[in-house]
Design an enzyme around this catalytic site. Sequence first.
Site, PDB file in Angstrom:
ATOM      1  N   LEU A   1      -2.808   2.011   1.964  1.00  0.00           N
ATOM      2  CA  LEU A   1      -2.993   1.758   0.490  1.00  0.00           C
ATOM      3  C   LEU A   1      -1.865   2.221  -0.831  1.00  0.00           C
ATOM      4  O   LEU A   1      -1.895   3.374  -0.539  1.00  0.00           O
ATOM      5  CB  LEU A   1      -4.117   2.150   0.320  1.00  0.00           C
ATOM      6  CG  LEU A   1      -5.431   2.061   1.416  1.00  0.00           C
ATOM      7  CD1 LEU A   1      -6.839   2.929   0.764  1.00  0.00           C
ATOM      8  CD2 LEU A   1      -5.938   0.163   0.858  1.00  0.00           C
ATOM      9  N   HIS A   2      -1.100   0.751  -0.287  1.00  0.00           N
ATOM     10  CA  HIS A   2      -0.094   0.992  -1.506  1.00  0.00           C
ATOM     11  C   HIS A   2      -0.647   0.674  -2.953  1.00  0.00           C
ATOM     12  O   HIS A   2      -1.792   0.623  -2.946  1.00  0.00           O
ATOM     13  CB  HIS A   2       1.709   1.065  -1.244  1.00  0.00           C
ATOM     14  CG  HIS A   2       1.602  -0.023  -1.148  1.00  0.00           C
ATOM     15  ND1 HIS A   2       1.655  -1.436  -2.337  1.00  0.00           N
ATOM     16  CD2 HIS A   2       1.326  -1.653  -0.151  1.00  0.00           C
ATOM     17  CE1 HIS A   2       1.800  -2.798  -2.272  1.00  0.00           C
ATOM     18  NE2 HIS A   2       1.333  -2.642  -0.689  1.00  0.00           N
ATOM     19  N   VAL A   3       0.330   1.149  -4.141  1.00  0.00           N
ATOM     20  CA  VAL A   3      -0.408   1.057  -5.096  1.00  0.00           C
ATOM     21  C   VAL A   3      -1.379  -0.447  -5.639  1.00  0.00           C
ATOM     22  O   VAL A   3      -2.404  -0.228  -5.553  1.00  0.00           O
ATOM     23  CB  VAL A   3       0.989   0.858  -6.274  1.00  0.00           C
ATOM     24  CG1 VAL A   3       0.115   0.271  -7.447  1.00  0.00           C
ATOM     25  CG2 VAL A   3       1.876   1.793  -6.752  1.00  0.00           C
TER      26      VAL A   3
ATOM     27  N   ALA B   1      -4.952  -0.495  -3.329  1.00  0.00           N
ATOM     28  CA  ALA B   1      -5.024   0.939  -3.880  1.00  0.00           C
ATOM     29  C   ALA B   1      -6.298   0.561  -5.315  1.00  0.00           C
ATOM     30  O   ALA B   1      -7.641   0.630  -5.562  1.00  0.00           O
ATOM     31  CB  ALA B   1      -4.216   2.357  -4.129  1.00  0.00           C
TER      32      ALA B   1
END
Lengths: 588, 99
Positions: free
Chosen positions: B18-20, B23
């Site tokens: 869950l990177h930017v 997310a």
Amino acid sequence: MILQGVPASAGYAIGKARIIREEVSHQPVAKIDPSTVAGELERLEAALARAADELSRLHAKWIGDGREQEAEIFEGHLYLIRDEELTSLIRSKIADDYFQAEFAVREAAEDIASRLSRLDDPYLQLRSADIRDIGDRICRCLSNKQEERAAPGSEREILIAEDLLPTYIAQLDNEVVVGFATSLGGATSHTAIIARSLGLPAVIGAVTNLERIEEGQTIIVDGVEGKVIVDPSEEDLASYGELRERYLRRLNELRAFGNRPTRTSDGHLVELTANIGSVKEASSAADCGAEGIGLFRTEFLFMERNDLPDEDEQFEVYRDIVQAIGPEAPVVIRTMDIGGDKELPALNLPKEQNPFLGFRAIRISLEKMDLFKTQLRAILRASALGNISIMFPMISTMQELSRAMEAVEAAKRELAEQGVPFDRAVPIGIMIEVPAAAILADRFAKVVDFFSIGTNDLVQYTMAADRMNAKVMHMNNGLEPAVLRLIYNVIQAAVAERIPVGMCGEMAGQPLAIPLLLGMGLQKFSVSGGSILATRELISRIDRREAQELLKDALELDDPDKIKACVEKWYANRQASIMMEVALGKSQ
Amino acid sequence: MEWIEMQKQFVIQNLLGLHVRPAKAVVASASQFNCTIQIEKEGVQFNAKSLVGVLSAGIKFGDTVTLIAEGEGEAEAMKTIGDLLASPIEENPAKKVQP
């Protein structure tokens, strides 16, 4: 006075210094009377709304300009400014701690920035600088100030500051501000990314003595070499003025070649990719218009350290490269090519008399199977995420190749048993850099999925001439008839078996070699990122049938100087203008 | 009306964690609901309606997380966000391969 820094955005700018000073950096704790909490909270809400409004407009403007990558930075800021956690933290600092709104904002931004900076995740593109940027924006909106813009003036300005925030750079007036220099930041910061996409020359970070520059002094920013020249002499001004003109002219010519496939003038598609040695270079290769990565040298993972990189560390690097260049773009990962002159401290290899003919590359990998398997597993895991190929360096015999391929199969079996995803059909290829492999190219071509010719070593092994030895360096020449014939042999063997063949040595980017290679039928060129556009331009002006004629003539000659003259004459008979310097950087 | 907390475990399927970008998708989805929504990883809870919260969790591919919702619309929230967490949120490369 010449100050040295890090080149963050290429180009040359000449203008008058404008000093930007940090307005409120270290405010003392500012408390409010508990009775004014409600008013302070209202002030905050209004500021948050204004800040969000500004960011929406910035985001829309950059989307409108077709700059989605940059727009995404502002979209991220927009999310943060509406973020429940950030805003509730600010509110509680006002309501519970009785902080003045500005102070509450700075404190909250600092808390969050330090929390995010503790996470060791390369994908966390929102860095502490972005959080600070947001804090500053809210504070500016709190004090009801308009967004600061460069005062309209006739003079070109160079901004000088300790640090500049990405959103500040993004809204500069490009007519007035022609470049900037800062003492903080780095080449990969968002500030640098924005500067590059605006074509704003910049030197960022590591510039000491910036504070000695005075308002209005004449400044030259050399974003190519990373220099800031203060109060330049007349000669400096004249030579940099000329450099700037030449740079802009060349940039304009090349810009047309940024986002398009590489095609010869008679319509043959070739693949043009970049050679890289780090994740950072992968991003800049993408900016340079590379269609993929033709050679990723994995050595840096192993050098200058006393232990070995584990599977996860390697996987993360390979994954980052796929992310930087895009999941569709081809990425050729070469297994470790170390040993001999490149040290691998963890293995404690003895010094050798003749390192280039010694224990290196695949020879080490096949002996140290654990190390090899770890690397293969990491590459295979990354293959699930993108268009990855595996390439073995320094292959000399078919036995080495089959042992290496067995190791790949074993790694695949392990991963499959563990339920870890990978690309079952990941292409396996070899570097052709040892004459033994070049001679047996027809045999190797039946077994592997692709060839990549590594000319740096192939030339020195074929000619038995050390490229570091000044006495014999002249023999280290890719235009030697023996070398050309050997390369042609390899390309023909690949074509006969219908496997792709590329070149990732220096020769692939040399204007004198390119028409010969096209004539031989080379399909893939992998060059340094900075040479991509110029190489694409050159290839687009070459007719492959004419190149085949040239090749026929060149192969008749016994003298490399005559071959060189032959190619030069061929160029001269077409367009003088295509004999250009390969890279912009070389134009100085 | 009393709401009873709902919770369920998920294994993260987005290959890059869950990177930017993913997310943001989680936060955007969670923000549509009125109930409180938390993501718990290794015993620590993070606010699913906050980008800062979701990013702070440092969630990677293959991590097991617990989704916790309580309040109005909690069942629907569990389903919507759960489906998101259990899917490869981003478009993964065309040739994604099953072992």
